[in-house]
Design a protein around this motif. Structure first.
Motif, PDB file in Angstrom:
ATOM      1  N   SER A  54       6.756   9.727   8.055  1.00 57.35           N
ATOM      2  CA  SER A  54       6.376  11.071   7.660  1.00 57.35           C
ATOM      3  C   SER A  54       7.235  12.159   8.297  1.00 57.35           C
ATOM      4  O   SER A  54       7.435  13.220   7.699  1.00 57.35           O
ATOM      5  CB  SER A  54       4.901  11.310   8.012  1.00 57.35           C
ATOM      6  OG  SER A  54       4.488  12.584   7.615  1.00 57.35           O
ATOM      7  N   ILE A 302      -5.238   7.030   3.331  1.00 52.07           N
ATOM      8  CA  ILE A 302      -4.703   5.828   3.952  1.00 52.07           C
ATOM      9  C   ILE A 302      -5.822   4.981   4.549  1.00 52.07           C
ATOM     10  O   ILE A 302      -5.811   3.755   4.462  1.00 52.07           O
ATOM     11  CB  ILE A 302      -3.666   6.204   5.033  1.00 52.07           C
ATOM     12  CG1 ILE A 302      -2.393   6.755   4.397  1.00 52.07           C
ATOM     13  CG2 ILE A 302      -3.339   5.011   5.912  1.00 52.07           C
ATOM     14  CD1 ILE A 302      -1.398   7.287   5.397  1.00 52.07           C
ATOM     15  N   TYR A 313      -2.951   5.587  -1.966  1.00 50.39           N
ATOM     16  CA  TYR A 313      -2.746   5.301  -0.542  1.00 50.39           C
ATOM     17  C   TYR A 313      -1.902   6.364   0.142  1.00 50.39           C
ATOM     18  O   TYR A 313      -2.266   6.892   1.192  1.00 50.39           O
ATOM     19  CB  TYR A 313      -2.072   3.933  -0.408  1.00 50.39           C
ATOM     20  CG  TYR A 313      -1.807   3.508   1.021  1.00 50.39           C
ATOM     21  CD1 TYR A 313      -2.832   2.980   1.793  1.00 50.39           C
ATOM     22  CD2 TYR A 313      -0.533   3.626   1.584  1.00 50.39           C
ATOM     23  CE1 TYR A 313      -2.607   2.582   3.107  1.00 50.39           C
ATOM     24  CE2 TYR A 313      -0.301   3.232   2.895  1.00 50.39           C
ATOM     25  CZ  TYR A 313      -1.337   2.708   3.645  1.00 50.39           C
ATOM     26  OH  TYR A 313      -1.107   2.326   4.938  1.00 50.39           O
ATOM     27  N   TYR A 314      -0.747   6.705  -0.420  1.00 46.43           N
ATOM     28  CA  TYR A 314       0.162   7.651   0.238  1.00 46.43           C
ATOM     29  C   TYR A 314       0.514   8.749  -0.760  1.00 46.43           C
ATOM     30  O   TYR A 314       1.493   8.658  -1.496  1.00 46.43           O
ATOM     31  CB  TYR A 314       1.412   6.942   0.743  1.00 46.43           C
ATOM     32  CG  TYR A 314       2.096   7.688   1.867  1.00 46.43           C
ATOM     33  CD1 TYR A 314       1.547   7.684   3.149  1.00 46.43           C
ATOM     34  CD2 TYR A 314       3.260   8.403   1.660  1.00 46.43           C
ATOM     35  CE1 TYR A 314       2.151   8.368   4.192  1.00 46.43           C
ATOM     36  CE2 TYR A 314       3.873   9.087   2.706  1.00 46.43           C
ATOM     37  CZ  TYR A 314       3.315   9.068   3.962  1.00 46.43           C
ATOM     38  OH  TYR A 314       3.918   9.751   5.006  1.00 46.43           O
ATOM     39  N   ASP A 329       1.278   9.699  -5.894  1.00 54.05           N
ATOM     40  CA  ASP A 329       1.134   8.536  -5.016  1.00 54.05           C
ATOM     41  C   ASP A 329       2.429   7.735  -5.082  1.00 54.05           C
ATOM     42  O   ASP A 329       2.804   7.223  -6.141  1.00 54.05           O
ATOM     43  CB  ASP A 329      -0.060   7.694  -5.488  1.00 54.05           C
ATOM     44  CG  ASP A 329      -0.339   6.498  -4.587  1.00 54.05           C
ATOM     45  OD1 ASP A 329       0.142   6.491  -3.440  1.00 54.05           O
ATOM     46  OD2 ASP A 329      -1.049   5.574  -5.031  1.00 54.05           O
ATOM     47  N   LYS A 331       5.533   4.971  -3.347  1.00 51.87           N
ATOM     48  CA  LYS A 331       5.875   3.830  -2.509  1.00 51.87           C
ATOM     49  C   LYS A 331       7.346   3.501  -2.721  1.00 51.87           C
ATOM     50  O   LYS A 331       7.834   3.517  -3.849  1.00 51.87           O
ATOM     51  CB  LYS A 331       5.015   2.611  -2.866  1.00 51.87           C
ATOM     52  CG  LYS A 331       5.321   1.371  -2.034  1.00 51.87           C
ATOM     53  CD  LYS A 331       4.404   0.215  -2.404  1.00 51.87           C
ATOM     54  CE  LYS A 331       4.697  -1.010  -1.539  1.00 51.87           C
ATOM     55  NZ  LYS A 331       3.782  -2.138  -1.857  1.00 51.87           N
TER      56      LYS A 331
END
Length: 393
Positions: A54, A302, A313-314, A329, A331
């Motif tokens: 992050s 999370i 999730y992210y 979202d 990944k």
């Protein structure tokens, strides 16, 4: 008393956070990192690496593609140090004296204080080991005498290092391969001029930190300003700062709380930003402020069980102009060189086609920056996904 509309407060806040500036068009170097830090003051660290760690995202949001070594290089050069501020954060090293009072008392960590009071001999032996052997990671001191429990279950060696880290006797950098903290004596990591600088009293240091928070936020409530550096008992200090003219009292449309504005805060006519924001970006890390400024309800999921997640999730908020217009979202599929867009969601009332076009452009820029040569791959979740497919075709 200054009176602001919510739109004016948003523009002041975004300009203060560096979104009033255009991204650099050419080579990006440490000078640009310093300019970002002039606006944000600290960069929160988080180890989750499903997309990218992050701490790299606030720089990408403000600078676009840049060398991913900027933060490690600045740390190695003694320009940044790590400390518990908002949470674990990279902070300009010249601000270290402002945390001297916290290093002396470390008030947020009662359990560590109690541990250190009971284990003087262990603390001294860990310091001796650092002096003799040089930098250590926690695993070098593994001394667990009980079964490993939950995620944050530390053994005594780790507790000793963390106590010394919080008191400032030890400083920490990060190991690049696994992101583990590397602990060493502070005098080997922090420049002498900083270590030997005068340390303000707790009262004076907190006032300086509140003024800094106001400069980074532009305008905010007492809770906003205190949250930036996780301070408590700030109301009398804010009153002093207003009386001294170092902060200005203000009201903001729709805010029930008193607001405070930095005297140098700038109100631009417009903000033309486009950015994917880390969940730990200062623009959105205090969720109540995000709702007051942007009408944007955001919670990081999370730690929410997968069946109970609403968005993913992210999930990164998407800033366009002076508004938070959606969330996505993401990944990184590093093995296959793709940026996976698992879900995309728009806020009510947005112009979907326009938002989708700008979001696709930002996602492609991110994929290139991360070295994901096969670009973005769109999933199926979210009300904005169809518009993204049209914009990417």
């Amino acid at each position: 008393m200054t009176e602001l509309s919510r739109s004016q407060a948003r523009r002041i806040a975004l300009h203060a956070q560096g979104f009033g500036n255009k991204r650099p068009a050419g080579r990006v170097d440490r000078r640009h990192l310093r300019k970002v830090l002039d606006h944000v003051g600290l960069i929160q660290i988080d180890s989750v690496n499903v997309l990218v760690r992050s701490q790299e995202l606030p720089l990408f949001a403000r600078l676009g593609a840049h060398p991913r070594s900027l933060i490690p290089d600045a740390t190695a050069a003694g320009e940044l140090f790590e400390y518990w501020v908002h949470e674990a954060c990279h902070v300009p090293v010249e601000q270290r004296p402002l945390y001297g009072w916290a290093m002396e008392r470390h008030p947020r960590w009662k359990s560590l204080r109690e541990f250190a009071a009971e284990r003087h001999d262990l603390i001294a032996s860990v310091l001796d080991r650092l002096r003799a052997d040089g930098p250590l990671v926690a695993s070098d001191l593994a001394m667990r005498d009980r079964p490993k429990g939950e995620w944050w279950d530390w053994d005594d060696g780790k507790l000793a290092l963390e106590h010394l880290f919080r008191t400032g006797e030890v400083a920490a950098t990060r190991r690049p391969n696994d992101f583990a903290r590397v602990y060493d004596l502070a005098e080997r990591v922090i420049p002498d001029a900083v270590l030997n600088a005068p340390t303000p009293s707790e009262h004076d240091a907190k006032k300086e930190l509140l003024v800094l928070a106001a400069s980074y936020h532009g305008v905010g409530t007492a809770a906003d300003l205190a949250d930036y550096h996780r301070l408590v008992h700030c109301r009398p200090l804010l009153d002093e700062l207003v009386e001294e003219g170092r902060l200005l009292a203000a009201t903001v449309e729709g805010w029930k709380q008193q607001a405070y504005m930095h005297p140098d805060a700038h109100l631009p006519r417009w903000v033309r930003a486009r950015a994917l924001l880390s969940p730990f970006d200062p623009v959105v890390w205090f969720r109540d402020r995000g709702e007051r400024l942007f009408g944007f309800h955001y919670r990081i999921e999370i730690y929410v069980p997968k069946p109970k997640r609403r968005y993913g999730y992210y999930v990164l908020p998407f800033l366009l102009g002076d508004s938070l217009v959606g969330r996505v979202d993401l990944k990184a599929d590093r093995a296959n060189g793709r940026l996976l867009v698992i879900g995309a969601y728009g806020e009510p009332g947005i112009a979907e086609a326009d938002v989708a076009q700008e979001m696709v452009a930002e996602l492609r820029l991110m994929a290139d920056w991360l070295g994901l040569g096969h670009g973005i791959e769109l999933g199926s979740r979210g009300d904005l996904m169809a518009a993204l497919r049209r914009a990417s075709s």
